[in-house]
Design a protein around this motif. Structure first.
Motif, PDB file in Angstrom:
ATOM      1  N   SER A   1       7.924  -0.882  -5.240  1.00  6.90           N
ATOM      2  CA  SER A   1       6.822  -0.308  -5.955  1.00  6.90           C
ATOM      3  C   SER A   1       5.785  -1.393  -6.157  1.00  6.90           C
ATOM      4  O   SER A   1       5.941  -2.712  -5.491  1.00  6.90           O
ATOM      5  CB  SER A   1       7.051  -0.069  -7.588  1.00  6.90           C
ATOM      6  OG  SER A   1       7.652  -1.297  -8.267  1.00  6.90           O
ATOM      7  N   THR A   2       4.605  -1.216  -6.708  1.00  5.70           N
ATOM      8  CA  THR A   2       3.715  -2.145  -6.572  1.00  5.70           C
ATOM      9  C   THR A   2       3.752  -3.391  -7.523  1.00  5.70           C
ATOM     10  O   THR A   2       3.705  -4.705  -6.959  1.00  5.70           O
ATOM     11  CB  THR A   2       2.311  -1.675  -7.223  1.00  5.70           C
ATOM     12  OG1 THR A   2       1.867  -0.298  -6.499  1.00  5.70           O
ATOM     13  CG2 THR A   2       1.185  -2.645  -6.966  1.00  5.70           C
ATOM     14  N   THR A   3       4.520  -2.959  -8.597  1.00 10.32           N
ATOM     15  CA  THR A   3       5.120  -4.248  -9.489  1.00 10.32           C
ATOM     16  C   THR A   3       5.908  -4.995  -8.748  1.00 10.32           C
ATOM     17  O   THR A   3       6.021  -6.302  -8.864  1.00 10.32           O
ATOM     18  CB  THR A   3       5.601  -3.794 -10.522  1.00 10.32           C
ATOM     19  OG1 THR A   3       4.661  -2.855 -11.296  1.00 10.32           O
ATOM     20  CG2 THR A   3       5.815  -4.577 -11.751  1.00 10.32           C
ATOM     21  N   GLN A   4       7.085  -4.632  -8.085  1.00  7.66           N
ATOM     22  CA  GLN A   4       8.093  -5.172  -7.174  1.00  7.66           C
ATOM     23  C   GLN A   4       7.256  -6.312  -6.484  1.00  7.66           C
ATOM     24  O   GLN A   4       7.764  -7.222  -5.999  1.00  7.66           O
ATOM     25  CB  GLN A   4       9.108  -4.489  -6.783  1.00  7.66           C
ATOM     26  CG  GLN A   4      10.065  -3.803  -7.584  1.00  7.66           C
ATOM     27  CD  GLN A   4      11.202  -3.052  -6.903  1.00  7.66           C
ATOM     28  OE1 GLN A   4      10.596  -2.068  -6.239  1.00  7.66           O
ATOM     29  NE2 GLN A   4      12.152  -3.087  -7.100  1.00  7.66           N
TER      30      GLN A   4
ATOM     31  N   GLN B   1       1.723 -11.694   3.788  1.00  6.86           N
ATOM     32  CA  GLN B   1       1.053 -10.479   3.876  1.00  6.86           C
ATOM     33  C   GLN B   1       1.826  -9.131   3.120  1.00  6.86           C
ATOM     34  O   GLN B   1       3.133  -9.038   3.481  1.00  6.86           O
ATOM     35  CB  GLN B   1       0.830  -9.924   5.426  1.00  6.86           C
ATOM     36  CG  GLN B   1       0.070 -10.994   6.022  1.00  6.86           C
ATOM     37  CD  GLN B   1      -0.280 -10.686   7.426  1.00  6.86           C
ATOM     38  OE1 GLN B   1       0.716 -10.283   8.286  1.00  6.86           O
ATOM     39  NE2 GLN B   1      -1.318 -10.986   7.841  1.00  6.86           N
ATOM     40  N   THR B   2       1.288  -8.198   2.608  1.00  3.20           N
ATOM     41  CA  THR B   2       1.882  -7.095   2.476  1.00  3.20           C
ATOM     42  C   THR B   2       1.247  -5.944   2.977  1.00  3.20           C
ATOM     43  O   THR B   2       0.114  -5.544   2.710  1.00  3.20           O
ATOM     44  CB  THR B   2       1.919  -7.011   0.607  1.00  3.20           C
ATOM     45  OG1 THR B   2       2.213  -8.093   0.075  1.00  3.20           O
ATOM     46  CG2 THR B   2       2.344  -5.705   0.127  1.00  3.20           C
ATOM     47  N   HIS B   3       1.981  -4.934   3.585  1.00  2.72           N
ATOM     48  CA  HIS B   3       1.835  -3.899   4.158  1.00  2.72           C
ATOM     49  C   HIS B   3       2.776  -2.824   4.074  1.00  2.72           C
ATOM     50  O   HIS B   3       3.930  -3.345   4.413  1.00  2.72           O
ATOM     51  CB  HIS B   3       1.325  -3.962   5.578  1.00  2.72           C
ATOM     52  CG  HIS B   3       0.049  -4.760   5.823  1.00  2.72           C
ATOM     53  ND1 HIS B   3      -1.147  -4.650   5.555  1.00  2.72           N
ATOM     54  CD2 HIS B   3       0.077  -6.160   6.519  1.00  2.72           C
ATOM     55  CE1 HIS B   3      -1.899  -5.577   5.915  1.00  2.72           C
ATOM     56  NE2 HIS B   3      -1.317  -6.448   6.421  1.00  2.72           N
ATOM     57  N   PHE B   4       2.332  -1.681   3.907  1.00  2.00           N
ATOM     58  CA  PHE B   4       3.130  -0.404   3.915  1.00  2.00           C
ATOM     59  C   PHE B   4       4.288  -0.596   2.739  1.00  2.00           C
ATOM     60  O   PHE B   4       5.550  -0.133   3.101  1.00  2.00           O
ATOM     61  CB  PHE B   4       3.865  -0.189   5.191  1.00  2.00           C
ATOM     62  CG  PHE B   4       2.436   0.136   6.192  1.00  2.00           C
ATOM     63  CD1 PHE B   4       1.912   1.630   5.948  1.00  2.00           C
ATOM     64  CD2 PHE B   4       2.318  -0.742   7.436  1.00  2.00           C
ATOM     65  CE1 PHE B   4       0.822   1.480   6.855  1.00  2.00           C
ATOM     66  CE2 PHE B   4       1.223  -0.503   8.028  1.00  2.00           C
ATOM     67  CZ  PHE B   4       0.236   0.748   8.084  1.00  2.00           C
ATOM     68  N   GLY B   5       4.142  -1.302   1.824  1.00  2.00           N
ATOM     69  CA  GLY B   5       5.191  -1.524   0.731  1.00  2.00           C
ATOM     70  C   GLY B   5       6.300  -2.639   1.016  1.00  2.00           C
ATOM     71  O   GLY B   5       7.418  -2.912   0.582  1.00  2.00           O
ATOM     72  N   GLU B   6       5.922  -3.542   2.307  1.00  2.00           N
ATOM     73  CA  GLU B   6       6.945  -4.474   2.638  1.00  2.00           C
ATOM     74  C   GLU B   6       6.048  -5.760   2.694  1.00  2.00           C
ATOM     75  O   GLU B   6       4.704  -5.862   2.861  1.00  2.00           O
ATOM     76  CB  GLU B   6       7.334  -4.312   3.924  1.00  2.00           C
ATOM     77  CG  GLU B   6       8.100  -2.796   4.123  1.00  2.00           C
ATOM     78  CD  GLU B   6       8.790  -2.834   5.681  1.00  2.00           C
ATOM     79  OE1 GLU B   6       8.344  -3.359   6.375  1.00  2.00           O
ATOM     80  OE2 GLU B   6      10.024  -1.781   5.585  1.00  2.00           O
TER      81      GLU B   6
END
Length: 206
Positions: free
Chosen positions: A2-5, A25-30
């Motif tokens: 999730s965005t919070t995680q 970097q944050t992409h596609f929930g990773e």
């Protein structure tokens, strides 16, 4: 995640790794982080032991050859003049976090990265695979030898400059009653597939 995680993980990584964290970097929930080769042991130890993270499991490790990347793309990803990298996928069961780590080898002619087998024992065969296929040397590995190709194999087959036909071929010699190696007898040739284009192909009949 999730965005919070993702936000919590990113904040914890910055707090725990400090100046050891080269990029995030944050992409596609990773989340993907970049760490210098010289810092990989310290960084991974902190990722495993710190109470905010607890990355106790190494899921996967692989090598990458970036030689086919264009200059613009290489610069955008911080890969300028760096050909080889090691990618780690790790998991925190306790925190339910997943993380990708990218480490660039400093020397293109003799790529090497410290082994993380003392941190995650499952790295053993993964590092042997990256050594076999890409020629990346893992300093401190307890038994660094080929794992997928034959012991007499020449070169590293996942490197972008490795010929599709290989350098040598193996066959059974009836006279010598053993397997022998010899130069490749396959002549390289360009194969162009036959393409058939029919006018109005696929059109619905009225």
């Amino acid at each position: 995640m999730s965005t919070t995680q993702l936000e919590n993980l990113a904040a914890a990584l910055k707090d725990v790794l400090g100046d050891k964290l080269v990029g995030l970097q944050t992409h596609f929930g990773e989340v993907t982080i970049v760490v210098r080769a010289e810092d990989i042991i310290t960084a991974c130890t902190n990722l495993r032991d710190n109470s905010q993270l607890r990355f106790d499991t190494l899921i996967d490790l692989c090598g990458i050859d970036y030689s086919a990347y264009g200059d613009e793309l290489s610069a955008r990803h911080g890969l300028r003049n760096k050909r080889f990298a090691v990618i780690y996928h790790i998991l925190s069961v306790e925190k339910n976090y997943r993380l990708r780590i990218r480490v660039l080898a400093e020397n293109n002619e003799f790529p090497s990265v410290d082994s993380v087998t003392e941190i995650w024992p499952t790295a053993n065969w993964f590092e042997r695979e990256a050594f076999d296929l890409y020629g990346i040397v893992f300093t401190g590995h307890p038994d660094l030898r080929r794992i997928l190709t034959d012991y007499g194999f020449i070169g590293n087959p996942f490197r972008k400059d490795f010929p599709v036909t290989g350098h040598v071929e193996m066959r059974y010699d009836a006279e010598q009653k053993r397997v022998v190696y010899q130069p490749v007898t396959i002549e390289p040739r360009e194969i162009t597939p036959l393409v058939i284009r029919e006018e109005h192909y696929g059109d619905c009949e009225s």
